[in-house]
Design a protein around this motif. Sequence first.
Motif, mmCIF file in Angstrom:
data_model
loop_
_atom_site.group_PDB
_atom_site.id
_atom_site.type_symbol
_atom_site.label_atom_id
_atom_site.label_comp_id
_atom_site.label_asym_id
_atom_site.label_seq_id
_atom_site.Cartn_x
_atom_site.Cartn_y
_atom_site.Cartn_z
ATOM 1 N N SER A 27 0.808 -1.228 0.000
ATOM 2 C CA SER A 27 0.000 0.000 0.000
ATOM 3 C C SER A 27 0.839 1.274 0.000
ATOM 4 N N ARG B 289 2.848 4.283 -1.672
ATOM 5 C CA ARG B 289 2.787 4.994 -2.945
ATOM 6 C C ARG B 289 4.178 5.134 -3.552
ATOM 7 N N GLY B 290 4.235 5.099 -4.880
ATOM 8 C CA GLY B 290 5.481 5.347 -5.576
ATOM 9 C C GLY B 290 5.681 6.826 -5.812
ATOM 10 N N SER C 33 4.949 8.454 -8.390
ATOM 11 C CA SER C 33 3.797 9.005 -9.110
ATOM 12 C C SER C 33 2.696 7.958 -9.104
ATOM 13 N N VAL C 34 1.523 8.340 -9.621
ATOM 14 C CA VAL C 34 0.405 7.396 -9.639
ATOM 15 C C VAL C 34 0.697 6.212 -10.555
ATOM 16 N N ASN D 34 3.648 4.731 -10.699
ATOM 17 C CA ASN D 34 4.645 3.904 -10.047
ATOM 18 C C ASN D 34 4.049 3.299 -8.787
ATOM 19 N N THR D 35 4.092 2.014 -8.706
ATOM 20 C CA THR D 35 3.614 1.336 -7.509
ATOM 21 C C THR D 35 4.780 0.625 -6.827
#
Length: 360
Positions: A199, A201-202, A204-205, A207-208
């Motif tokens: 859960s 965050r990377g 950016s959206v 990147n996970t």
Amino acid sequence: MDETGTDDAQDSGTDVATEPVRLPGGIATGVGSWPGVDPREAAATVVGELGDLPHLVELPARGAGADLIGRASALLVDLRFDTTPRGYRLAPRPGSVSRRAHDLLRTDLDALEEAWENAGLSGGGRVVKVQSAGPLTLAAQVELPGGHRVLTDPGAVRDLCASLAEGLAQHVAEVGKRLGARVVLQLDEPSLTAVLEGSLRGVSVLNTVRALPEPEALALLDTVISAQSAPVLVHSCAEPPALGVLRRSAAAAIGFDLNTIGTGQLDEVGETLEAGKQLVLGVVPTEPRANSVTWRDFAEPGVRLIDRLGFGRRTLAQRVAVSPACGLAGVPLEWSRRALRLSADVARAYAEEPEELSFS
């Protein structure tokens, strides 16, 4: 010999700082952080209120290098941090942040040593606790130079774990020598649940950060634990704490906020005790409560937990220590002091009269 082994160590004349120590039950300790910026006041308070297991406090209000993650820059070997707008990142060379973290740690150790001597504890084989961010939380919260979390680079994670393991072993040895004390090491893993769930965050959206499989997480955690001569307590304020992984780790004790334990985690708590682990129950909330509350209000949930799991009440004296739910840096100083006193009162009740405790 008592559970800490103090009497035998004193009688034998051996080096008490190198004698093994078992984290005892029926005592109180703190989690780590403390309000304010005065290390001497903090050390004196903690040593005075938590005589059985005082700890080296963190004072994050002092800024970069003083919080849980920043302090690690002073503990790592051949690695150091710099700051970013989001927190910390690995740096190619020592800078102001790493130097400040080292200076603050020296100051805090000096303050603890002074309080220790003033309390007449030097050379007596007493037990003290030191804390550090655990390897998984560090890997989750610290960035690589390119901005991604260290957790996204397996090689960087291994390097970080090895550096932390070596640095903590040196830190524990130094503290034990300076205080003439036996040392318990606490690894704080507030990000462990998020690491396992994927859960985080990377950058950016798009990147996970992948969920780390439990076997990998366990191997990384045990890399640090197995390198220590001191018993290791792993503490997590996560909701819920990852008790399954922690139970299978090499840690001697597991600490968590008791209020995060629901019906679904009861079996895991029981299995943790059955696995031989000690528990450190966070029974006193970090949020200030009314002056009318007493230690009995906070002792009851722990007693009911042990009863519900089917363990004898003596488990509270033998296998359970007590602490505030989490660090106290974000709450008023008055409540922080009271939280320690309430924790000590609960621990005393668990140690002295667990069978007699009753609640309406």
